[in-house]
Enzyme design. Structure first.
Site, PDB file in Angstrom:
ATOM      1  N   LYS A   1       3.857   5.299   5.464  1.00  9.13           N
ATOM      2  CA  LYS A   1       4.974   5.448   4.513  1.00  9.13           C
ATOM      3  C   LYS A   1       5.679   6.787   4.728  1.00  9.13           C
ATOM      4  O   LYS A   1       6.904   6.872   4.762  1.00  9.13           O
ATOM      5  CB  LYS A   1       4.456   5.324   3.069  1.00  9.13           C
ATOM      6  CG  LYS A   1       3.967   3.914   2.729  1.00  9.13           C
ATOM      7  CD  LYS A   1       3.208   3.840   1.398  1.00  9.13           C
ATOM      8  CE  LYS A   1       2.641   2.426   1.193  1.00  9.13           C
ATOM      9  NZ  LYS A   1       1.846   2.289  -0.047  1.00  9.13           N
TER      10      LYS A   1
ATOM     11  N   GLN B   1      -1.241   5.667  -4.616  1.00  9.81           N
ATOM     12  CA  GLN B   1      -1.861   4.679  -3.732  1.00  9.81           C
ATOM     13  C   GLN B   1      -3.119   4.102  -4.385  1.00  9.81           C
ATOM     14  O   GLN B   1      -3.959   4.839  -4.911  1.00  9.81           O
ATOM     15  CB  GLN B   1      -2.184   5.328  -2.381  1.00  9.81           C
ATOM     16  CG  GLN B   1      -2.655   4.366  -1.315  1.00  9.81           C
ATOM     17  CD  GLN B   1      -1.602   3.352  -0.856  1.00  9.81           C
ATOM     18  OE1 GLN B   1      -0.408   3.615  -0.919  1.00  9.81           O
ATOM     19  NE2 GLN B   1      -2.047   2.187  -0.417  1.00  9.81           N
TER      20      GLN B   1
ATOM     21  N   ASP C   1       6.869   1.243  -6.541  1.00 11.04           N
ATOM     22  CA  ASP C   1       5.938   0.158  -6.241  1.00 11.04           C
ATOM     23  C   ASP C   1       6.249  -1.079  -7.089  1.00 11.04           C
ATOM     24  O   ASP C   1       5.744  -2.169  -6.807  1.00 11.04           O
ATOM     25  CB  ASP C   1       4.494   0.592  -6.541  1.00 11.04           C
ATOM     26  CG  ASP C   1       3.739   1.035  -5.296  1.00 11.04           C
ATOM     27  OD1 ASP C   1       4.054   0.536  -4.200  1.00 11.04           O
ATOM     28  OD2 ASP C   1       2.833   1.874  -5.436  1.00 11.04           O
TER      29      ASP C   1
HETATM   30  N1  GUN Z   1      -2.705  -0.516  -2.214  1.00  6.79           N
HETATM   31  C1  GUN Z   1      -2.541  -1.681  -1.555  1.00  6.79           C
HETATM   32  N2  GUN Z   1      -1.239  -2.035  -1.567  1.00  6.79           N
HETATM   33  C2  GUN Z   1      -0.584  -1.090  -2.240  1.00  6.79           C
HETATM   34  C3  GUN Z   1       0.787  -0.899  -2.576  1.00  6.79           C
HETATM   35  O1  GUN Z   1       1.676  -1.696  -2.276  1.00  6.79           O
HETATM   36  N3  GUN Z   1       1.061   0.232  -3.289  1.00  6.79           N
HETATM   37  C4  GUN Z   1       0.118   1.119  -3.661  1.00  6.79           C
HETATM   38  N4  GUN Z   1       0.476   2.176  -4.371  1.00  6.79           N
HETATM   39  N5  GUN Z   1      -1.168   0.962  -3.366  1.00  6.79           N
HETATM   40  C5  GUN Z   1      -1.500  -0.130  -2.655  1.00  6.79           C
END
Ligand code: GUN
Length: 295
Positions: free
Chosen positions: A52, A96, A119
């Site tokens: 990211k 995350q 998100d």
């Molecule tokens: N863990 C697994 N997928 C995601 C996601 O799309 N966003 C976040 N913040 N954590 C994750």
């Protein structure tokens, strides 16, 4: 059979966002800024966050990685979220997942200001998504719909079977595909861990578009797929692979080699839905930026 190429599509989206960012900066405004909060050092989370942050650099976004030790208290994490909410230089941020067990994930996700929740996990965004109002959409389900749209795979008149009802993939995806509007006119069946096996198999076989979002390799076998179906594999399970440099390999939920020849379109793993998730997070960051900084 045609592969749904998430790498190429996500590159297109990132290039579009890069052009947009260039225009913003050339007009004298600051670039969008995404912050990622990473708690502990889970291997998968480290990799996803690194992707990211790297993508932000490519597009020209500012990015910040905030690391917290795995023994951080919930109060400390909530205080950090409050400061990110209040920071005008931060357009969007993510925490995350998964979080350590002593931290209540719901408290954390609900503490994020909905306009900065890139998100799309906050109940306000989920609710607005379900109602068809303007919302920041959860990245993986939005990435699946974006993929269908960019390959011009019509959903109207189609039976879409989604397997898996997680709050971040299956459940919101079942809503996006059926809430109306472009690529949202499918007739949707949502199957989950309590769906009897025989029922799941017979429903899967009726799917024009079959989405597997379970997280268990080998869930979808060739005898569950209607010839000509579109198959979307959201699974990303790390399986031991002694011959791989990392010692593991990503596997989807679909038995790809046996299923692919039956399909009209199928996503590979890796290189299918995964890259789309990152692209949609970056798109949400632009949306959040534009909301906070109207031109
Ligand atoms: N863990 C697994 N997928 C995601 C996601 O799309 N966003 C976040 N913040 N954590 C994750």
């Amino acid at each position: 059979m045609q592969l749904l190429d998430g790498n190429t599509l996500s590159q297109q989206i990132k290039d579009e966002l890069r052009d947009q960012t260039t225009r913003i900066v050339e007009s004298g405004r600051r670039a969008p800024h995404l912050v990622a909060v990473l708690v502990g050092n889970d291997g998968g989370s480290e990799t996803y966050v690194a992707h990211k942050i790297k993508a932000c650099g490519y597009i020209g976004y500012r990015s910040t990685l905030i690391r917290k030790e795995s023994d951080v208290t919930e109060a400390e994490l909530l205080a950090r979220i409050a400061s990110l909410n209040a920071d005008d230089e931060v357009d969007g941020f993510i925490v995350q997942l998964p979080l350590p067990k002593h931290i209540d994930e719901r408290n954390v996700l609900e503490a994020i200001e909905p306009h900065k929740d890139v998100d799309g996990f906050h109940p306000v965004n989920f609710g607005n998504m379900a109602l068809g109002n303007r919302a920041l959409l959860p990245a993986t389900p939005a990435g699946v719909v974006e993929m269908l749209a960019r390959y011009d795979i019509e959903t109207k008149g189609k039976h879409c079977v989604v397997i898996g009802r997680s709050r971040i993939v299956g459940r919101p995806l079942s809503i996006l595909l059926s809430r109306g509007g472009a690529f949202g006119d499918a007739t949707v069946t949502l199957c989950h861990s309590r769906t009897p096996d025989a029922l799941l198999r017979s429903l899967a076989l009726q799917a024009d578009i079959l989405v597997a979002a379970v997280g268990r390799p080998g869930t979808i076998t060739a005898d569950m797929v209607k010839p000509g179906a579109v198959v979307i594999d959201v699974g990303t399970t790390r399986v031991p692979a002694p011959d791989a440099k990392s010692g593991w390999r990503l596997r989807g939920d679909v038995d790809f080699d046996a299923v692919a020849p039956l399909t009209s379109y199928i996503t590979p793993v890796p290189g299918g839905v995964g890259p789309m998730t990152i692209a949609m997070l970056l798109k949400n960051t632009m949306t959040a930026y534009q909301f906070a900084n109207p031109a």
